[in-house]
Design a protein around this motif. Structure first.
Motif, PDB file in Angstrom:
ATOM      1  N   ALA A   1      51.086  35.108  39.280  1.00 10.92           N
ATOM      2  CA  ALA A   1      49.951  35.689  38.572  1.00 10.92           C
ATOM      3  C   ALA A   1      50.164  37.196  38.548  1.00 10.92           C
ATOM      4  O   ALA A   1      50.418  37.816  39.578  1.00 10.92           O
ATOM      5  CB  ALA A   1      48.655  35.351  39.293  1.00 10.92           C
ATOM      6  N   ILE A   2      50.064  37.764  37.354  1.00 10.12           N
ATOM      7  CA  ILE A   2      50.297  39.203  37.176  1.00 10.12           C
ATOM      8  C   ILE A   2      49.008  39.846  36.692  1.00 10.12           C
ATOM      9  O   ILE A   2      48.341  39.324  35.790  1.00 10.12           O
ATOM     10  CB  ILE A   2      51.427  39.421  36.137  1.00 10.12           C
ATOM     11  CG1 ILE A   2      52.755  38.840  36.653  1.00 10.12           C
ATOM     12  CG2 ILE A   2      51.564  40.897  35.770  1.00 10.12           C
ATOM     13  CD1 ILE A   2      53.314  39.509  37.887  1.00 10.12           C
ATOM     14  N   SER A   3      48.692  40.983  37.287  1.00  4.00           N
ATOM     15  CA  SER A   3      47.486  41.693  36.859  1.00  4.00           C
ATOM     16  C   SER A   3      47.870  42.989  36.158  1.00  4.00           C
ATOM     17  O   SER A   3      48.900  43.608  36.474  1.00  4.00           O
ATOM     18  CB  SER A   3      46.592  42.009  38.066  1.00  4.00           C
ATOM     19  OG  SER A   3      47.209  42.958  38.908  1.00  4.00           O
TER      20      SER A   3
ATOM     21  N   ALA B   1      48.755  35.539  33.386  1.00 11.34           N
ATOM     22  CA  ALA B   1      47.862  36.696  33.517  1.00 11.34           C
ATOM     23  C   ALA B   1      46.717  36.316  34.451  1.00 11.34           C
ATOM     24  O   ALA B   1      46.053  35.297  34.240  1.00 11.34           O
ATOM     25  CB  ALA B   1      47.328  37.102  32.152  1.00 11.34           C
ATOM     26  N   GLU B   2      46.485  37.133  35.474  1.00  9.97           N
ATOM     27  CA  GLU B   2      45.483  36.736  36.480  1.00  9.97           C
ATOM     28  C   GLU B   2      44.076  36.694  35.885  1.00  9.97           C
ATOM     29  O   GLU B   2      43.291  35.803  36.210  1.00  9.97           O
ATOM     30  CB  GLU B   2      45.518  37.684  37.683  1.00  9.97           C
ATOM     31  CG  GLU B   2      44.585  37.214  38.790  1.00  9.97           C
ATOM     32  CD  GLU B   2      44.755  37.980  40.093  1.00  9.97           C
ATOM     33  OE1 GLU B   2      45.574  38.913  40.139  1.00  9.97           O
ATOM     34  OE2 GLU B   2      44.059  37.634  41.065  1.00  9.97           O
TER      35      GLU B   2
ATOM     36  N   ILE C   1      52.945  23.372  40.085  1.00  7.44           N
ATOM     37  CA  ILE C   1      52.143  24.116  41.059  1.00  7.44           C
ATOM     38  C   ILE C   1      51.795  25.411  40.349  1.00  7.44           C
ATOM     39  O   ILE C   1      52.679  26.206  40.015  1.00  7.44           O
ATOM     40  CB  ILE C   1      52.917  24.366  42.364  1.00  7.44           C
ATOM     41  CG1 ILE C   1      53.119  23.025  43.099  1.00  7.44           C
ATOM     42  CG2 ILE C   1      52.181  25.369  43.235  1.00  7.44           C
ATOM     43  CD1 ILE C   1      53.877  23.139  44.404  1.00  7.44           C
ATOM     44  N   SER C   2      50.508  25.617  40.106  1.00 14.02           N
ATOM     45  CA  SER C   2      50.139  26.640  39.131  1.00 14.02           C
ATOM     46  C   SER C   2      49.521  27.908  39.716  1.00 14.02           C
ATOM     47  O   SER C   2      49.471  28.928  39.027  1.00 14.02           O
ATOM     48  CB  SER C   2      49.173  26.042  38.101  1.00 14.02           C
ATOM     49  OG  SER C   2      48.061  25.476  38.757  1.00 14.02           O
TER      50      SER C   2
ATOM     51  N   GLY D   1      49.756  35.707  42.762  1.00 16.27           N
ATOM     52  CA  GLY D   1      49.841  37.121  43.109  1.00 16.27           C
ATOM     53  C   GLY D   1      51.230  37.442  43.617  1.00 16.27           C
ATOM     54  O   GLY D   1      52.063  36.551  43.812  1.00 16.27           O
ATOM     55  N   ILE D   2      51.463  38.745  43.832  1.00 18.25           N
ATOM     56  CA  ILE D   2      52.767  39.186  44.332  1.00 18.25           C
ATOM     57  C   ILE D   2      52.674  39.494  45.823  1.00 18.25           C
ATOM     58  O   ILE D   2      53.379  38.905  46.631  1.00 18.25           O
ATOM     59  CB  ILE D   2      53.242  40.440  43.560  1.00 18.25           C
ATOM     60  CG1 ILE D   2      53.392  40.118  42.057  1.00 18.25           C
ATOM     61  CG2 ILE D   2      54.554  40.963  44.146  1.00 18.25           C
ATOM     62  CD1 ILE D   2      54.483  39.131  41.721  1.00 18.25           C
TER      63      ILE D   2
END
Ligand code: G3I
Length: 449
Positions: free
Chosen positions: A139-141, A163-164, A362-363, A403-404
């Protein structure tokens, strides 16, 4: 001492003579029915895996049978090709192949095991070199992309982006019929510059819905608004995205852990249209893009609980009715406020859905340590075993982490996550973007260790 069954001895002999663990499609025995469309028919996958097309049954070790051996194209295409046959391959080689039932799990169905890379220096590389490949996502913000370390780690370690928040309804259509693309376009363009695929998240969801939409009344009005939203959003991203979460979290239980009285969630869509809104959303999405992968996505369906049973029946009904759904995303938020699930739980649940002919993903994976509910050692075991469960299933086409790095996790400030502003310690990278032991366990699972 019991002697080994003849079939196993025969299998061992056949494999010594010719079964390949490099996935050359040899396929072992010849009496199975094989998957006629597996392996050789995909555009992005392998063109050399002949196991499925030649109708070989059991007997193979790993990587044989269902095709996809050397393909380096779209991992999801490769996988769907690899798994669309029946009766190909076997995980442990049952020898004669019986009636073409295929692998040790008795399901048949094309390539029966994913072959890991011999080595890899990033998660992304491990996913790309696996056979069939598997997408490694995050997930990228938009906020994260303002940080150089974040961008560096995100692009080096992943090849799949969700996209988060920036593609949710309130972000894209804040007022009726007026669309705002800037934040989402930034993420999509960055992803494409880094050769990453993007999954659209999410077209129809009760949360992060603007008031004008959540308060709408009248079946025709809600149907029209849903149609406009799906049509406009998919149309805008059409040439850049081919994976979509179409409906998100349509089912609820008394507890967020998936326990107690599973039922349809009373959203504006359900309340005004009825349960058929789900079929309709997928049908509209399919009209927009005949080739896109269309997914249902939900949380706390990872463990064996009432919610996953309910969701399974719902999805089975859709498949039986011919609704255009391609797969199911298991969010995999483990620990408060959601469920805990072992690798065995996850493997069993993934299989139920792949047996319906669907992909699984796995999402949104993270494992929350707040409140001490999940210990450090349990977290490491969960990360390894759950990722391994997906990796071992060729129809599990992606693993996305939510997330990272720990410092930016949504859990840190989410009521119910028990963090109260402290770090959830839930991801693979620490606040300084250093690799954690969780990263090593995930890498091991991707390398088949
Ligand atoms: O954008 C506003 C900002 O203007 C405001 O100042 C700030 C004050 O709280 O809030 C900001 O919005 C927040 C938004 O994230 C963007 O940061 C919301 O309050 C906050 O609730 C929202 O949380 C997101 C959550 O979905 C909402 O449901 C999380 O970041 C996001 O990680 C999370 O993601 C979901 C998936 O989409 C679906 N599955 C579950 C997963 C975790 O809840």
């Amino acid at each position: 001492m019991r002697s080994a069954p003849l079939t196993l001895l025969l299998s061992a002999f056949l494999c010594a003579a010719g079964c390949s663990d490099s996935g050359d499609g040899d396929g072992g025995e010849t009496t199975g029915s094989g998957g006629a469309t597996g392996g050789t028919t995909t555009s992005g996958g392998s063109t050399t895996g002949s196991g499925a097309t030649t109708g070989s049954g059991g007997g193979a070790t790993t990587g044989s049978g269902g095709g996809a051996t050397t393909g380096s194209g779209d991992p999801t295409s490769a996988t769907s090709g690899a798994t669309s046959g029946s009766g190909g391959g076997a995980t442990t080689g049952s020898g004669t192949g019986g009636e073409g039932a295929g692998g040790s799990d008795g399901t048949g169905g094309g390539a029966s095991a994913r072959v890991p890379a011999a080595s890899a220096s990033t998660l992304r590389e491990a996913g790309e070199k696996a056979n069939p490949p598997i997408l490694i996502g995050a997930a990228i913000s938009g906020g994260g992309l303002g940080n150089n370390d974040y961008k560096r780690v995100a692009a080096a370690e992943h090849n799949y982006v969700t996209a988060e928040n920036e593609m949710k309804w309130d972000a894209l259509e804040p007022s009726a019929g007026n669309f705002s693309w800037g934040a989402a376009d930034n993420i999509v363009n960055w992803a494409r510059q880094n050769n990453m695929k993007v999954k659209g998240h999410t077209l129809v969801w009760h949360s992060q819905l603007p008031n004008w939409m959540s308060s709408m009344t009248g079946k025709a009005n809600v149907e029209a608004a849903m149609r406009r939203h799906i049509t406009q959003v998919m149309g805008h991203f059409k040439d850049r995205l081919d994976h979509w979460d179409v409906v998100n979290e349509a089912v609820q239980t008394d507890s967020d852990t998936g326990v107690g009285n599973p039922r349809m969630r009373p959203t504006v869509f359900y309340n005004q249209i009825g349960e058929s809104y789900i079929d309709l959303a997928f049908q509209i999405a399919r009209e927009q893009d005949p080739k896109a992968k269309l997914y249902y996505n939900d949380y706390s369906i990872d463990a064996r609980n009432a919610k996953v049973d309910f969701v399974y029946n719902m999805i089975k009904g859709m498949v039986d009715r011919g609704v255009p759904i391609d797969g199911v995303g298991f969010q995999m938020h483990i620990g408060p406020p959601n469920n805990e699930a072992t690798g065995a739980d996850v493997a069993a649940n993934l299989k139920r859905f792949t047996d319906l002919g669907l992909e699984v993903l796995i999402s949104e994976m993270d494992i929350n340590r707040c409140g001490g509910v999940v210990t450090a050692e349990e977290q490491l075991t969960y990360y390894h075993d759950i990722v391994a469960a997906c990796f071992k299933e060729p129809k599990c086409t992606a693993i996305t982490f939510w997330g990272i790095n720990d410092g930016r996790s949504w859990l840190n400030s989410w009521s119910g996550a028990l963090c109260n502003g402290q770090s959830s310690q839930s991801l693979l990278f620490n606040d300084q973007y250093g690799k954690k032991e969780t990263y090593n366990r995930v890498m091991n699972a991707l390398l088949g260790k």
